[in-house]
Design a protein around this motif. Sequence first.
Motif, mmCIF file in Angstrom:
data_model
loop_
_atom_site.group_PDB
_atom_site.id
_atom_site.type_symbol
_atom_site.label_atom_id
_atom_site.label_comp_id
_atom_site.label_asym_id
_atom_site.label_seq_id
_atom_site.Cartn_x
_atom_site.Cartn_y
_atom_site.Cartn_z
ATOM 1 N N GLN A 245 0.829 -1.204 0.000
ATOM 2 C CA GLN A 245 0.000 0.000 0.000
ATOM 3 C C GLN A 245 0.867 1.260 0.000
ATOM 4 O OE1 GLN A 245 -2.387 -0.802 3.475
ATOM 5 N NE2 GLN A 245 -3.512 -2.456 2.452
ATOM 6 N N ILE A 246 2.013 1.207 0.660
ATOM 7 C CA ILE A 246 2.949 2.332 0.614
ATOM 8 C C ILE A 246 3.509 2.483 -0.796
ATOM 9 C CG2 ILE A 246 5.110 3.255 1.536
ATOM 10 C CD1 ILE A 246 4.485 1.488 4.080
ATOM 11 N N THR A 247 3.846 1.355 -1.419
ATOM 12 C CA THR A 247 4.295 1.385 -2.811
ATOM 13 C C THR A 247 3.228 2.004 -3.706
ATOM 14 O OG1 THR A 247 5.756 -0.526 -2.560
ATOM 15 C CG2 THR A 247 4.937 -0.075 -4.780
ATOM 16 N N ALA A 248 1.973 1.623 -3.481
ATOM 17 C CA ALA A 248 0.874 2.183 -4.261
ATOM 18 C C ALA A 248 0.771 3.696 -4.067
ATOM 19 C CB ALA A 248 -0.443 1.513 -3.874
ATOM 20 N N GLY A 249 1.023 4.170 -2.847
ATOM 21 C CA GLY A 249 0.982 5.612 -2.595
ATOM 22 C C GLY A 249 2.053 6.354 -3.371
#
Length: 317
Positions: A245-249
């Motif tokens: 999810q951090i990567t997606a951000g």
Amino acid sequence: MNHYDDADLRAAAEAGIRAPSMLNSQPWLFRLRDGGVEILADPARQLDALDRSGWATRLACGAATYNARLALAMRGRPAEVHLRPYPAEPDVVARLVPGRERPPTYAEQDLYAAIARRHSNRAPFWPDPVPAETRKRLIEAARSESAWLDLLVGMTALAGFAEIARSADRVLRRDDRYQTELIGWLHADDAPDGVPVGAGAPLPEPQDLLPQRVFGTRRRAPGRDYEPEPLVAVLGVPGDWPADQITAGQALQKVLLTATDSGLTTSMISQPIEVPAARDQLRRSLGRTGHPQLALRLGHGTPGPGTPRRDVAEVLR
């Protein structure tokens, strides 16, 4: 030098706070530790009803991380990124340590310049189509950050997405805690956080294709229907763990800045992601094995004022 200093930290934080966050809650902190710039999630600013899992907080902190990376690159000191570096400290989203020094690339300069101009635009967009070359840039921006971006082409795909989004929106509207928190973050235009009253979309009308969160009582001008065939994109990543999810951000922010640099305006549609059944339905409709993380509406529109932010001193630790 093999470490960042206080000036690097401040530059990273000043850029980081310009990232988007759900309801402009700004759930991030920045600190300098052992020569690295660290981005932390701020538990005190995680939304109780809208973000019970912390997904939106991690997405926002990932976007702030990408801005911080650009700021450090502009100082000739691009960062190596370590996500969730301390198992015992899950609130530490990312740690940035200096890589090889070099001048910023032209692409980094363009994206950094777009940080100050990027903001969500909830008003109707113009009917002008998004050029094919720009669409390719957006897809590549996501791919370069280990994500995927599916542009919904044709009314069949768009209508299917719209039905999923409206269904999710109806589910969320039935949650009283959710609606109370939503209205609680509607703030005056000069407030340092929250959704400014003037930035909310006009009241939705029955003919609208996509759902809008209701932030006020303003009605749209006659003849100003929302675009009948907007460009909608869905951003996703292969996994759905916190680091994913951090990567997606980070990928989200690069897509948003690429759109801004290309002369587009954007808004985000999170309802289909917030309702698990709707999210799974969206994944299946895309034919993806990965996990959708956010939907975007992209197009050409009238620029508006940026959303206020807290003073950078409030987020430095």
